[in-house]
Scaffold this active site. Structure first.
Site, mmCIF file in Angstrom:
data_model
loop_
_atom_site.group_PDB
_atom_site.id
_atom_site.type_symbol
_atom_site.label_atom_id
_atom_site.label_comp_id
_atom_site.label_asym_id
_atom_site.label_seq_id
_atom_site.Cartn_x
_atom_site.Cartn_y
_atom_site.Cartn_z
ATOM 1 N N HIS A 1 -16.931 14.414 -17.932
ATOM 2 C CA HIS A 1 -17.703 15.812 -18.165
ATOM 3 C C HIS A 1 -17.041 16.730 -18.769
ATOM 4 O O HIS A 1 -16.681 17.763 -18.450
ATOM 5 C CB HIS A 1 -17.938 16.259 -16.684
ATOM 6 C CG HIS A 1 -18.908 16.992 -16.376
ATOM 7 N ND1 HIS A 1 -20.041 16.657 -15.638
ATOM 8 C CD2 HIS A 1 -19.269 18.411 -16.874
ATOM 9 C CE1 HIS A 1 -21.201 17.610 -15.713
ATOM 10 N NE2 HIS A 1 -20.774 18.755 -16.461
ATOM 11 N N THR B 1 -26.669 12.325 -14.073
ATOM 12 C CA THR B 1 -25.117 12.829 -14.060
ATOM 13 C C THR B 1 -24.615 12.503 -12.599
ATOM 14 O O THR B 1 -25.027 13.079 -11.538
ATOM 15 C CB THR B 1 -24.922 14.302 -14.621
ATOM 16 O OG1 THR B 1 -25.220 14.025 -15.852
ATOM 17 C CG2 THR B 1 -23.219 14.625 -14.315
ATOM 18 N N LYS C 1 -24.589 8.750 -16.254
ATOM 19 C CA LYS C 1 -23.641 9.644 -16.785
ATOM 20 C C LYS C 1 -22.218 10.015 -15.899
ATOM 21 O O LYS C 1 -22.607 10.828 -14.940
ATOM 22 C CB LYS C 1 -23.850 10.819 -17.631
ATOM 23 C CG LYS C 1 -22.949 11.915 -18.184
ATOM 24 C CD LYS C 1 -24.045 12.875 -19.091
ATOM 25 C CE LYS C 1 -22.979 13.848 -19.832
ATOM 26 N NZ LYS C 1 -22.351 14.780 -19.120
ATOM 27 N N TYR D 1 -29.570 16.348 -12.793
ATOM 28 C CA TYR D 1 -28.809 16.502 -11.622
ATOM 29 C C TYR D 1 -29.550 16.648 -10.535
ATOM 30 O O TYR D 1 -30.664 17.136 -10.306
ATOM 31 C CB TYR D 1 -28.381 17.933 -11.729
ATOM 32 C CG TYR D 1 -27.022 18.262 -12.666
ATOM 33 C CD1 TYR D 1 -26.008 17.409 -12.524
ATOM 34 C CD2 TYR D 1 -26.972 19.177 -13.366
ATOM 35 C CE1 TYR D 1 -24.802 17.654 -13.447
ATOM 36 C CE2 TYR D 1 -26.079 19.690 -14.453
ATOM 37 C CZ TYR D 1 -24.911 18.748 -14.278
ATOM 38 O OH TYR D 1 -23.807 19.152 -14.969
ATOM 39 N N SER E 1 -30.306 19.312 -20.977
ATOM 40 C CA SER E 1 -29.825 19.328 -19.501
ATOM 41 C C SER E 1 -30.899 19.697 -18.452
ATOM 42 O O SER E 1 -31.701 20.658 -18.516
ATOM 43 C CB SER E 1 -28.665 20.391 -19.598
ATOM 44 O OG SER E 1 -28.292 20.685 -18.282
#
Ligand SMILES: Cc1cc2nc3c(=O)[nH]c(=O)nc-3n(C[C@H](O)[C@H](O)[C@H](O)COP(=O)(O)O)c2cc1C
Length: 401
Positions: free
Chosen positions: A280, A158, A256, A132, A109
């Site tokens: 999510h 994402t 995603k 992100y 992540s």
């Protein structure tokens, strides 16, 4: 109970609940609002049943699939989850090592507590980095260059987290990062002395990839995850930004958080090589449909043009088989390894992966399928079998949609 007594995701969940202070367990376990979508993600699999065949020579099994540019040994890989250090002191390192051992992809992540570079050098296994887009746009392109240098095999962007979901458990427990006891959670931290000892005396918590650019989530600026997302993430992003990122990366790239047919088509047209059909893990829009509920329609629209990865609700090997039979290229799981990380570090994750892999393998034999290509919709039944018998309808009719 130790990890050796954990045989399935629910067992690991129970052990994680015992091992973690309440704010951290509920941060993993919780979803948004009333958690209807969180529950639906797994329940959706119950509405479709498997139809086995027999006597099909199953002396040799091949569970491998190719996804995000990598051939993996079995069709499950690990979803990106932030801040693993909170759940076990070995954090992302433990999970990346376990993924390598089990021949599958580890996804790191943006909000990890170990850096892109360290995880890149730690294992030879395939790695996906999750992005992100922060308001500081330079950071995004920095991520791309760092992942190229650290030899990640793919990226995913994402798109379902422009604002944080309403995770009320975190409000109740006072979950902030780094974690800090509040009046209500003090008892829980004190009685989980093993976790508290490891947290205080071992490596410090930090958001390793953004630590030098973002002053939040550190000792001088405690912040809730919700406030971090709401203050740092860029809400103005569009498909143009996705296209730019895809071309800057130039390799396997997934979007995603795709949940609609329209977005699946847009992702394909933007040049993505994969979509992760995901809400999510029920942590964002409660009341939204489940990934498995959408899989058929999405596969019908873009299957064959783009890889389709099912993410959310996977708790059993049969869930994986149902997704693969419906048309998925591979599946991902988040909580399925996070509970195990909390329960027993790397050994816990390895046992969770071993158990899940064994389930997939056993279920393939029970289905009479020697490889994943033999799973298709003829092996699925949906709706009420009694109704089907009355109406004389086929077991699983695509046309009925
Ligand atoms: C504790 C936790 C942290 C997560 N952090 C991230 C993250 O940093 N980035 C991201 O794209 N998804 C994140 N997710 C979502 C997962 O990638 C994945 O979509 C979800 O866990 C799938 O559902 P499952 O837990 O039912 O398998 C997180 C999920 C959990 C449970």
């Amino acid at each position: 109970m130790g990890i050796e007594r954990c045989n399935n995701t629910e067992d690991f969940r129970r052990l994680a609940k015992r091992r973690l202070p309440a704010p951290l367990f509920h941060y993993i376990d919780g979803g948004a609002d009333d958690e209807a979508t969180l529950r639906r993600n797994t329940e959706a699999f119950d509405e479709v049943r498997l139809i086995p065949n027999s006597l099909a020579d199953l002396s040799e099994l091949d569970l491998s699939t190719t996804v995000l540019g990598e051939k993996i040994d079995w069709p499950v890989f690990l979803s990106p989850t932030g801040m693993s250090r909170l759940f076990h002191h070995d954090g992302e390192r433990a999970v990346a090592r376990a993924a390598e051992k089990f021949g599958t992809i580890y996804s790191l992540s943006s909000l990890s507590t170990v850096s892109i570079e360290e995880i890149g050098a730690l294992t030879a296994g395939p790695k996906c980095f999750q992005i992100y887009i922060h308001k500081d746009r330079a950071l995004t392109y920095e991520f791309v260059e760092r992942c190229k240098a650290a030899k990640y095999s793919s990226l995913c962007l994402t798109v379902d987290t422009l604002v944080a979901g309403n995770r009320e458990r975190d409000l109740v427990t006072g979950m902030v990062m780094p974690p800090k006891p509040t009046l209500s959670s003090l008892w829980s931290f004190a009685t989980h002395w093993d976790w508290s000892f490891n947290f205080l005396l071992r490596e410090k918590f930090r958001l390793a990839n953004v630590a030098t650019s973002v002053n939040a989530g550190n000792d001088s600026n405690l912040i809730s995850v919700i406030d971090y997302i709401n203050s740092q993430f860029d809400r103005s992003i569009t498909w143009k930004d996705a296209e730019a990122l895809i071309s800057a990366w130039g390799g396997p790239f997934a979007i995603k958080g795709v949940m609609s047919v329209e977005d699946a088509i847009r992702a394909r047209d933007a040049g993505a090589s994969a979509i992760m059909v995901s809400n999510h893990g029920g942590r964002q829009l409660d009341g939204s449909t489940a990934p498995f509920d959408m899989l058929q329609r999405i596969c019908d629209a873009v299957g064959g043009d783009i890889e389709i990865i099912l993410d959310g609700g996977i708790r059993r090997g049969t869930h994986v088989l149902k997704a693969m039979a419906m048309g998925a290229t591979a599946c991902m799981m988040g909580r399925g390894y996070l509970y195990a990380l909390a329960a027993g570090g790397q050994k816990g994750v390895e046992r969770a992966l071993q158990r899940m892999r064994d389930e997939v393998e056993r279920d393939m034999v029970l289905m009479g399928a020697a490889n994943l290509g033999e799973l298709d919709r003829t092996r699925l039944q949906r709706g009420s079998p009694l109704q089907d018998a009355k109406s004389g309808s086929s077991d699983f009719s695509i046309a009925a949609e």
